[in-house]
Design a protein around this motif. Structure first.
Motif, PDB file in Angstrom:
ATOM      1  N   SER A  62      23.218 -62.587   1.321  1.00 48.33           N
ATOM      2  CA  SER A  62      24.074 -61.520   0.810  1.00 48.33           C
ATOM      3  C   SER A  62      23.477 -60.185   1.251  1.00 48.33           C
ATOM      4  O   SER A  62      22.325 -60.118   1.692  1.00 48.33           O
ATOM      5  N   TYR A  63      24.240 -59.098   1.092  1.00 48.70           N
ATOM      6  CA  TYR A  63      23.920 -57.829   1.738  1.00 48.70           C
ATOM      7  C   TYR A  63      23.990 -56.673   0.743  1.00 48.70           C
ATOM      8  O   TYR A  63      24.756 -56.720  -0.219  1.00 48.70           O
ATOM      9  N   VAL A  64      23.199 -55.649   1.020  1.00 49.28           N
ATOM     10  CA  VAL A  64      23.138 -54.487   0.134  1.00 49.28           C
ATOM     11  C   VAL A  64      23.101 -53.201   0.955  1.00 49.28           C
ATOM     12  O   VAL A  64      22.396 -53.134   1.974  1.00 49.28           O
ATOM     13  N   LEU A  65      23.827 -52.196   0.497  1.00 50.91           N
ATOM     14  CA  LEU A  65      23.683 -50.825   0.988  1.00 50.91           C
ATOM     15  C   LEU A  65      23.175 -49.964  -0.159  1.00 50.91           C
ATOM     16  O   LEU A  65      23.662 -50.090  -1.291  1.00 50.91           O
ATOM     17  N   ALA A  66      22.205 -49.110   0.111  1.00 49.26           N
ATOM     18  CA  ALA A  66      21.782 -48.091  -0.854  1.00 49.26           C
ATOM     19  C   ALA A  66      22.365 -46.775  -0.380  1.00 49.26           C
ATOM     20  O   ALA A  66      22.052 -46.306   0.722  1.00 49.26           O
ATOM     21  N   VAL A  67      23.238 -46.181  -1.191  1.00 49.14           N
ATOM     22  CA  VAL A  67      24.001 -45.025  -0.730  1.00 49.14           C
ATOM     23  C   VAL A  67      23.848 -43.850  -1.688  1.00 49.14           C
ATOM     24  O   VAL A  67      23.636 -44.014  -2.887  1.00 49.14           O
ATOM     25  N   LYS A  68      23.948 -42.661  -1.128  1.00 49.92           N
ATOM     26  CA  LYS A  68      23.995 -41.412  -1.901  1.00 49.92           C
ATOM     27  C   LYS A  68      25.466 -41.036  -2.061  1.00 49.92           C
ATOM     28  O   LYS A  68      26.231 -41.065  -1.099  1.00 49.92           O
ATOM     29  N   THR A  69      25.858 -40.699  -3.299  1.00 50.51           N
ATOM     30  CA  THR A  69      27.246 -40.329  -3.569  1.00 50.51           C
ATOM     31  C   THR A  69      27.333 -38.863  -3.993  1.00 50.51           C
ATOM     32  O   THR A  69      26.366 -38.289  -4.495  1.00 50.51           O
ATOM     33  N   LYS A  70      28.487 -38.291  -3.790  1.00 55.60           N
ATOM     34  CA  LYS A  70      28.709 -36.895  -4.186  1.00 55.60           C
ATOM     35  C   LYS A  70      29.004 -36.772  -5.684  1.00 55.60           C
ATOM     36  O   LYS A  70      28.812 -35.708  -6.258  1.00 55.60           O
ATOM     37  N   ASP A  71      29.474 -37.859  -6.276  1.00 55.94           N
ATOM     38  CA  ASP A  71      29.765 -37.869  -7.714  1.00 55.94           C
ATOM     39  C   ASP A  71      28.699 -38.661  -8.447  1.00 55.94           C
ATOM     40  O   ASP A  71      28.078 -39.577  -7.889  1.00 55.94           O
ATOM     41  N   LYS A  72      28.498 -38.340  -9.712  1.00 53.28           N
ATOM     42  CA  LYS A  72      27.525 -39.064 -10.521  1.00 53.28           C
ATOM     43  C   LYS A  72      28.041 -40.464 -10.824  1.00 53.28           C
ATOM     44  O   LYS A  72      29.196 -40.646 -11.207  1.00 53.28           O
ATOM     45  N   PHE A  73      27.177 -41.451 -10.652  1.00 54.39           N
ATOM     46  CA  PHE A  73      27.557 -42.830 -10.929  1.00 54.39           C
ATOM     47  C   PHE A  73      27.413 -43.102 -12.428  1.00 54.39           C
ATOM     48  O   PHE A  73      26.433 -42.697 -13.045  1.00 54.39           O
ATOM     49  N   PRO A  74      28.384 -43.788 -13.053  1.00 50.14           N
ATOM     50  CA  PRO A  74      28.314 -44.033 -14.499  1.00 50.14           C
ATOM     51  C   PRO A  74      27.233 -45.052 -14.849  1.00 50.14           C
ATOM     52  O   PRO A  74      26.794 -45.839 -14.011  1.00 50.14           O
ATOM     53  N   HIS A  75      26.800 -45.058 -16.096  1.00 51.06           N
ATOM     54  CA  HIS A  75      25.843 -46.051 -16.556  1.00 51.06           C
ATOM     55  C   HIS A  75      26.463 -47.441 -16.457  1.00 51.06           C
ATOM     56  O   HIS A  75      27.662 -47.627 -16.593  1.00 51.06           O
ATOM     57  N   GLY A  76      25.604 -48.443 -16.227  1.00 47.05           N
ATOM     58  CA  GLY A  76      26.074 -49.824 -16.241  1.00 47.05           C
ATOM     59  C   GLY A  76      25.850 -50.538 -14.925  1.00 47.05           C
ATOM     60  O   GLY A  76      25.539 -49.936 -13.894  1.00 47.05           O
ATOM     61  N   MET A  77      26.007 -51.868 -14.986  1.00 50.66           N
ATOM     62  CA  MET A  77      25.941 -52.739 -13.815  1.00 50.66           C
ATOM     63  C   MET A  77      27.269 -53.475 -13.722  1.00 50.66           C
ATOM     64  O   MET A  77      27.803 -53.935 -14.740  1.00 50.66           O
ATOM     65  N   TYR A  78      27.801 -53.617 -12.515  1.00 50.06           N
ATOM     66  CA  TYR A  78      29.168 -54.095 -12.348  1.00 50.06           C
ATOM     67  C   TYR A  78      29.211 -55.178 -11.264  1.00 50.06           C
ATOM     68  O   TYR A  78      28.670 -54.996 -10.168  1.00 50.06           O
ATOM     69  N   LEU A  79      29.881 -56.288 -11.585  1.00 49.65           N
ATOM     70  CA  LEU A  79      29.976 -57.412 -10.652  1.00 49.65           C
ATOM     71  C   LEU A  79      31.373 -58.009 -10.738  1.00 49.65           C
ATOM     72  O   LEU A  79      31.829 -58.390 -11.824  1.00 49.65           O
TER      73      LEU A  79
END
Length: 513
Positions: free
Chosen positions: A259-276
């Motif tokens: 499986s694969y992962v990208l670590a990215v910088k976003t312009k908006d704040k990411f909300p709390h939590g983990m999502y699948l």
């Protein structure tokens, strides 16, 4: 030539090993004696060595390359008992009590991590968050509804909801409260320091290749590729795939999946939590605070190792997803991981086989190694200390309690192995190795024989025999990682033939073009 999109990093590198002071250890130079030999420098091996040293035992830990650079170094590092849609399945296949044991054991492992961090004041970005499964299809919603009923039966703190903090398309979500994530390398560096203070000897660049049992004095001898040996009363194989099979036939009882992962910088704040997501196209999201800024991890694109589309396309699919779901600024890192999945989806932890009282194994973590690797350490410790462990029977490798649908899938996968074995042998590449461009690899023909070639960025050509040294399947080129991957049992090799992942223990033969 590798055809990565311009805004993807050229080389895979996990976020976790960057900007941390990684410890370094020597290679084993001679023969040693100890109480316990632990093989494998990931979370399972390190935690096992630590727990046994706490019991007053002498422990030696061997790592083939660098500690914290295997699957543990390529995780998304969720500390959670929400392992996808699993509990309805476990109740149906194994019964309510065993499903409850699975939840309780992983919850206890997560609590151990939390307590160790708190007690020792470790700065490893540990954060408590709710974990969400979400769906957009009727099939996915049906899964969530069944899983929610399983949560109720198991008294898991969670609820079905139509709203979750992350604003991406979802018709239904299932939350498990008070889960966590962290920086695994920072955590394990602290654990390594504790181990050293307890007298554990750690050797890197020391590949364990075999185990011989001395029946007379009831010892196990770990042999290494450099000719040295470590004799111990017990051996714990925590090497992702067991480097020693002992007629346990683990390669026939697990499937290797990437499986694969990208670590990215976003312009908006990411909300709390983990999502699948639980739909057919699986996506995973969670964030980490790095250098005062939130970095979002976008994961997915699972497939059987060595099979499917060119692997760089999986990264490109995740990039497309990140652009669609997040206000993307830039991609900082990309990496992939390999995971082993057992027939019943429950890890193998315990005695290697019923004939091996002194050799233990921990494998088949199915992408959830932060809790299951920690759990494995506790089970192995209790075996060695001759203590009862309430969860040991659930995870013992000798069990066979598979559902008929699992057996059908098992037969299909082993038939697939045979198909790939035959098709690989019939493949006659037309390409000549000298025609390869820089940073290009693939199957070629040399003197009428199928080989694999890669021309590196400096123009040097690396040619290998593509016959896997495990059971003779033909490996395929992995363009995303620049490795040779076996489609039969998941062995992986560097472009010049060195072993990256088992079950293979010997490198691919090099060829003069």
């Amino acid at each position: 030539m590798n055809s990565f999109e311009q805004n993807l990093p050229q080389y895979p590198e996990p976020l976790w090993r960057d900007n941390v002071d990684l410890p370094q250890y020597p290679a084993l130079k001679g023969n040693e004696h100890t109480d316990v030999v632990v093989v494998g420098g990931g979370i399972a091996g390190i935690t096992t060595a630590y727990l046994l040293a706490k019991e007053g035992l002498q422990v030696i830990l061997l790592e083939a390359e660098k500690v914290l650079n295997g699957t543990t170094g390529h995780t998304t590092a969720k500390i959670t008992s929400q392992h996808g849609v699993i509990y309805d399945r476990l109740i149906s296949h194994l019964g309510l009590e065993r499903a409850k044991m699975y939840y309780q054991s992983n919850d206890a492992a997560g609590q151990f991590i939390h307590n160790f961090i708190k007690k020792n004041g470790i700065h490893c970005n540990y954060e408590t968050h709710d974990a969400y499964l979400y769906a957009n299809t009727e099939q996915g919603i049906n899964k969530l509804q069944k899983e929610a009923r399983a949560y109720e039966q198991l008294e898991i703190d969670g609820d079905l909801t139509e709203n979750m903090p992350f604003d991406i398309p979802h018709k239904k979500a299932l939350v498990m409260k008070n889960q966590a994530h962290f920086h695994p390398v920072k955590y394990l560096i602290a654990l390594l320091k504790e181990m050293e203070s307890l007298g554990v000897k750690i050797y890197e660049n020391t590949t364990a290749s075999d185990i011989q049992e001395d029946k007379e004095d009831k010892k196990a001898i770990v042999k290494t590729e450099n000719g040295n040996e470590v004799k111990g009363n017990f051996v714990a194989c925590c090497t992702h795939f067991p480097f020693f099979d002992g007629m346990g036939f683990y390669f026939t009882r697990m499937m290797a999946e990437r499986s694969y992962v990208l670590a990215v910088k976003t312009k908006d704040k990411f909300p709390h939590g983990m999502y699948l997501s639980v739909d057919e196209t699986v996506r995973s999201y969670r964030s980490i605070l790095q250098d005062g800024e939130h970095v979002v991890l976008v994961g997915g694109e699972s497939h059987q190792t060595g099979q499917g589309i060119p692997t760089h396309q999986h990264y490109e699919a995740l990039l497309k997803e990140a652009k669609k779901s997040l206000n993307l600024d830039r991609v900082l890192y990309r990496w992939s991981a390999q995971d082993l999945i057992t027939l019943d989806k429950v890890p193998f932890i315990g005695k290697l086989t019923h004939k091996h009282d002194h050799i233990f194994v921990a494998t088949g973590f199915r992408k959830w190694g932060m809790t299951t690797g920690t759990l494995a350490a506790h089970i192995i410790r209790d075996h060695i200390m001759d203590r009862e462990n309430e969860f040991a029977d659930l995870y013992k490798p000798q069990r066979f309690q598979a559902d008929p649908s699992d057996i059908k899938q098992f037969v299909k996968e082993n038939s697939d192995v045979a198909k790939h074995f035959v098709s690989g042998k019939l493949d006659k590449p037309s390409k000549n190795p000298r025609s390869l461009n820089k940073d290009e690899g693939g199957a070629v023909t040399v003197d009428g024989k199928r080989c694999g070639a890669y021309r590196d960025a400096n123009g040097e050509l690396h040619v290998v025999d593509t016959t896997c040294t495990h059971l003779g399947c033909e490996v395929e080129w992995n363009s995303g990682e620049r490795t040779w991957d076996c489609p039969c049992h998941g062995s992986r090799f560097t472009y010049d033939g060195a072993v990256v992942e088992g079950p293979a223990t010997k490198p691919l033969k090099r060829v003069n073009p």
